[in-house]
Design an enzyme around this catalytic site. Structure first.
Site, mmCIF file in Angstrom:
data_model
loop_
_atom_site.group_PDB
_atom_site.id
_atom_site.type_symbol
_atom_site.label_atom_id
_atom_site.label_comp_id
_atom_site.label_asym_id
_atom_site.label_seq_id
_atom_site.Cartn_x
_atom_site.Cartn_y
_atom_site.Cartn_z
ATOM 1 N N ASN A 211 -20.689 15.318 84.731
ATOM 2 C CA ASN A 211 -22.059 15.699 84.400
ATOM 3 C C ASN A 211 -22.624 14.713 83.384
ATOM 4 O O ASN A 211 -21.952 13.770 82.988
ATOM 5 C CB ASN A 211 -22.094 17.146 83.874
ATOM 6 C CG ASN A 211 -21.202 17.314 82.676
ATOM 7 O OD1 ASN A 211 -21.424 16.725 81.635
ATOM 8 N ND2 ASN A 211 -20.137 18.110 82.846
ATOM 9 N N ASP A 280 -17.668 23.670 85.790
ATOM 10 C CA ASP A 280 -17.305 25.038 86.185
ATOM 11 C C ASP A 280 -16.353 25.041 87.378
ATOM 12 O O ASP A 280 -15.571 25.959 87.564
ATOM 13 C CB ASP A 280 -18.576 25.832 86.534
ATOM 14 C CG ASP A 280 -19.402 26.123 85.290
ATOM 15 O OD1 ASP A 280 -18.800 26.272 84.203
ATOM 16 O OD2 ASP A 280 -20.638 26.185 85.382
ATOM 17 N N LYS A 290 -7.227 7.232 98.543
ATOM 18 C CA LYS A 290 -8.682 7.216 98.702
ATOM 19 C C LYS A 290 -9.055 7.882 100.037
ATOM 20 O O LYS A 290 -8.449 7.587 101.071
ATOM 21 C CB LYS A 290 -9.158 5.754 98.690
ATOM 22 C CG LYS A 290 -10.650 5.639 98.748
ATOM 23 C CD LYS A 290 -11.084 4.185 98.809
ATOM 24 C CE LYS A 290 -12.544 4.117 99.186
ATOM 25 N NZ LYS A 290 -12.915 2.868 99.813
ATOM 26 N N PHE A 324 -21.490 26.792 72.854
ATOM 27 C CA PHE A 324 -22.755 26.127 73.173
ATOM 28 C C PHE A 324 -23.224 26.627 74.532
ATOM 29 O O PHE A 324 -22.417 27.065 75.342
ATOM 30 C CB PHE A 324 -22.555 24.595 73.203
ATOM 31 C CG PHE A 324 -22.375 24.025 71.827
ATOM 32 C CD1 PHE A 324 -21.185 24.212 71.134
ATOM 33 C CD2 PHE A 324 -23.405 23.331 71.201
ATOM 34 C CE1 PHE A 324 -21.018 23.715 69.842
ATOM 35 C CE2 PHE A 324 -23.256 22.826 69.926
ATOM 36 C CZ PHE A 324 -22.061 23.025 69.247
HETATM 37 N N1 CTP Z 1 -17.268 26.396 78.731
HETATM 38 C C1 CTP Z 1 -15.887 26.314 78.758
HETATM 39 N N2 CTP Z 1 -15.239 26.288 79.943
HETATM 40 C C2 CTP Z 1 -15.926 26.318 81.112
HETATM 41 C C3 CTP Z 1 -17.336 26.402 81.098
HETATM 42 C C4 CTP Z 1 -17.976 26.436 79.885
HETATM 43 O O1 CTP Z 1 -15.266 26.278 77.692
HETATM 44 N N3 CTP Z 1 -15.253 26.285 82.259
HETATM 45 C C5 CTP Z 1 -17.924 26.477 77.430
HETATM 46 C C6 CTP Z 1 -18.768 25.272 77.047
HETATM 47 O O2 CTP Z 1 -17.997 24.331 76.325
HETATM 48 C C7 CTP Z 1 -19.852 25.888 76.191
HETATM 49 C C8 CTP Z 1 -20.013 27.284 76.773
HETATM 50 O O3 CTP Z 1 -18.820 27.546 77.493
HETATM 51 O O4 CTP Z 1 -19.448 26.031 74.842
HETATM 52 C C9 CTP Z 1 -21.180 27.498 77.683
HETATM 53 O O5 CTP Z 1 -21.240 26.523 78.673
HETATM 54 P P1 CTP Z 1 -22.341 26.631 79.826
HETATM 55 O O6 CTP Z 1 -22.085 25.535 80.827
HETATM 56 O O7 CTP Z 1 -23.710 26.760 79.241
HETATM 57 O O8 CTP Z 1 -22.002 28.062 80.400
HETATM 58 P P2 CTP Z 1 -21.183 28.571 81.613
HETATM 59 O O9 CTP Z 1 -20.115 29.486 81.105
HETATM 60 O O10 CTP Z 1 -20.720 27.446 82.478
HETATM 61 O O11 CTP Z 1 -22.245 29.500 82.327
HETATM 62 P P3 CTP Z 1 -23.379 29.159 83.404
HETATM 63 O O12 CTP Z 1 -22.921 27.934 84.151
HETATM 64 O O13 CTP Z 1 -23.415 30.384 84.217
HETATM 65 O O14 CTP Z 1 -24.639 28.948 82.629
#
Ligand code: CTP
Length: 405
Positions: A211, A280, A290, A324
């Protein structure tokens, strides 16, 4: 003992009549135990002789960038690196403008550009100069970069006018400097863990999913926490940023790697900042070779990654956890929900759809929540300044007993 004991302060003195008060300031700082290195501009030496500052600070005074007295170092870099705090008193409209623009045409401005230390500016000038929109805009720019100002006082000015523009009194400047160092005490010896960057989820040896995270927020937090005396471990997914000095750097790639790195250190941690953008999902299978081009379409199956923050929230005992959230809509509602679901003590939410906020930028616009709701809504500011605000908010919530190293 004064919080100034053993601190290195680089003091920039610029060309205004208030330069004479900087001599008193130098004396007070030295008496409080600080090591003061003075840099004067060419105009400042027209008001006060460098020898005055040399005698009071018992250190050489720098004026000329090219007067390199010690061949083993480059003076402006060496001074910039040595500073625990950089103070400019008095600061003219000119030095403020130069810093806002990033100009480096003399010893003071080049050293200012090279320093990573916090900067404190005490302006002094004519009332109309101080009120000039260009000066005010430059001050605003510097504030948004995390630079602190000590407001000038009001009264009779040397130019004959009465109004705002008089250099703050040396005692007030010393108090502000002491406050700066004393504020850092809650972090002394605290064990801080920061995660940063966007995780990399491999598809095959040459391809991956990631990302836009630049890592700047997490790196700023790590650097500031270190500066305030914390023992910092920075667990980062790949970024273009160099490892901050004095911070234990752990480089990881995937969410799974990050989870392992975090959990293995959880017990020895007091405060966690979970600034990383964790993917996620990851590819269900990572091809060893590859993947060759074949059919017209290719379906990539993804499986859910562990939620590291949620895992920390479940296991935490005394750790203070800052999460965050990147959102594009319903920020307050989603942020509070995330804070509760993941059992965080504070949550920093940013609306990544706003200009000047979120991934890749140097600035951000954030709202900070605790379990009772909104704590602070910050305007657009640099990530460094957000890091400082955040550390201050967390420090106010930590158990009083600082862990001295
Ligand atoms: N986070 C984490 N592990 C994941 C996803 C997120 O530790 N697999 C943590 C991030 O480091 C951040 C927080 O969760 O501190 C929120 O991340 P965000 O991407 O906003 O939230 P998500 O839990 O992924 O929720 P959504 O995608 O539904 O907004």
């Amino acid at each position: 003992m004064s919080s100034l004991q053993g601190k290195t302060i680089v003091l920039g003195v610029t060309g205004g009549i208030a330069a004479y008060k900087a001599a008193d300031l130098t004396s007070k700082l030295t008496q409080a135990g600080a090591k003061v290195h003075v840099i004067m501009t060419e105009s400042a030496v027209k008001f006060v002789a460098p020898l005055t500052f040399q005698t009071l600070s018992r250190h050489h005074v720098f004026v000329d960038t090219f007067e390199e007295r010690n061949a083993s170092v480059v003076s402006h870099i060496d001074l910039a690196d040595s500073a625990d705090l950089f103070v400019i008193a008095p600061a003219t409209a000119n030095v403020i403008a130069k810093l806002a623009l990033g100009l480096g045409d003399d010893m003071l401005s080049t050293t200012l550009l090279a320093t990573m230390a916090p900067i404190l500016i005490a302006p002094a000038m004519n009332v109309h100069m101080y009120g000039n929109p260009a000066v005010q805009q430059n001050i605003q720019t510097l504030r948004s970069r995390g630079i602190h100002f000590i407001e000038p006082g009001e009264g009779q000015l040397a130019c004959g006018y009465v109004g705002k523009g008089r250099l703050a009194e040396p005692l007030e400047i010393v108090a502000s400097i002491e406050g700066h160092f004393a504020n850092g005490q809650p972090w002394r010896g605290r064990r801080v863990l920061v995660t940063a960057g966007g995780t990399v989820e491999r598809i095959d040896p040459v391809r991956y999913i990631t990302n836009d995270s630049s890592g700047k927020m997490g790196f700023s937090i790590a650097e500031e926490a270190k500066r305030l005396g914390a023992k910092v471990t920075l667990i980062s997914a790949p970024t273009a940023l160099p490892a901050p000095d004095g911070v234990e750097m752990v480089r990881v790639h995937s969410a799974q790697d990050m989870l392992e790195a975090v959990l293995s250190r959880l017990e020895q941690t007091d405060v966690i900042f979970k600034a990383a953008a964790v993917a996620d999902y990851r590819p269900a299978l990572k091809a060893e070779q590859k993947i060759k081009k074949s059919a017209e379409t290719l379906t990539l199956e993804l499986v859910k990654n562990p939620d590291i923050l949620k895992e920390i929230g479940t296991r935490k005992q005394t750790q203070f956890v800052v999460g965050f959230a990147a959102e594009t809509d319903k920020l307050d509602e989603y942020a509070l929900d995330k804070l509760k679901r993941k059992n965080c003590d504070l949550l920093v939410a940013n609306d990544v759809s706003q200009e000047g906020a979120g991934f890749g930028t140097d600035t951000n616009i954030v709202k900070i929540f605790d379990s009772r709701g909104l704590v602070e809504s910050l305007p657009m500011m640099s990530k460094v300044e957000i890091a400082r605000k955040l550390l201050k908010l967390v420090a106010e919530r930590l158990p009083a007993a600082g862990k001295d190293s």
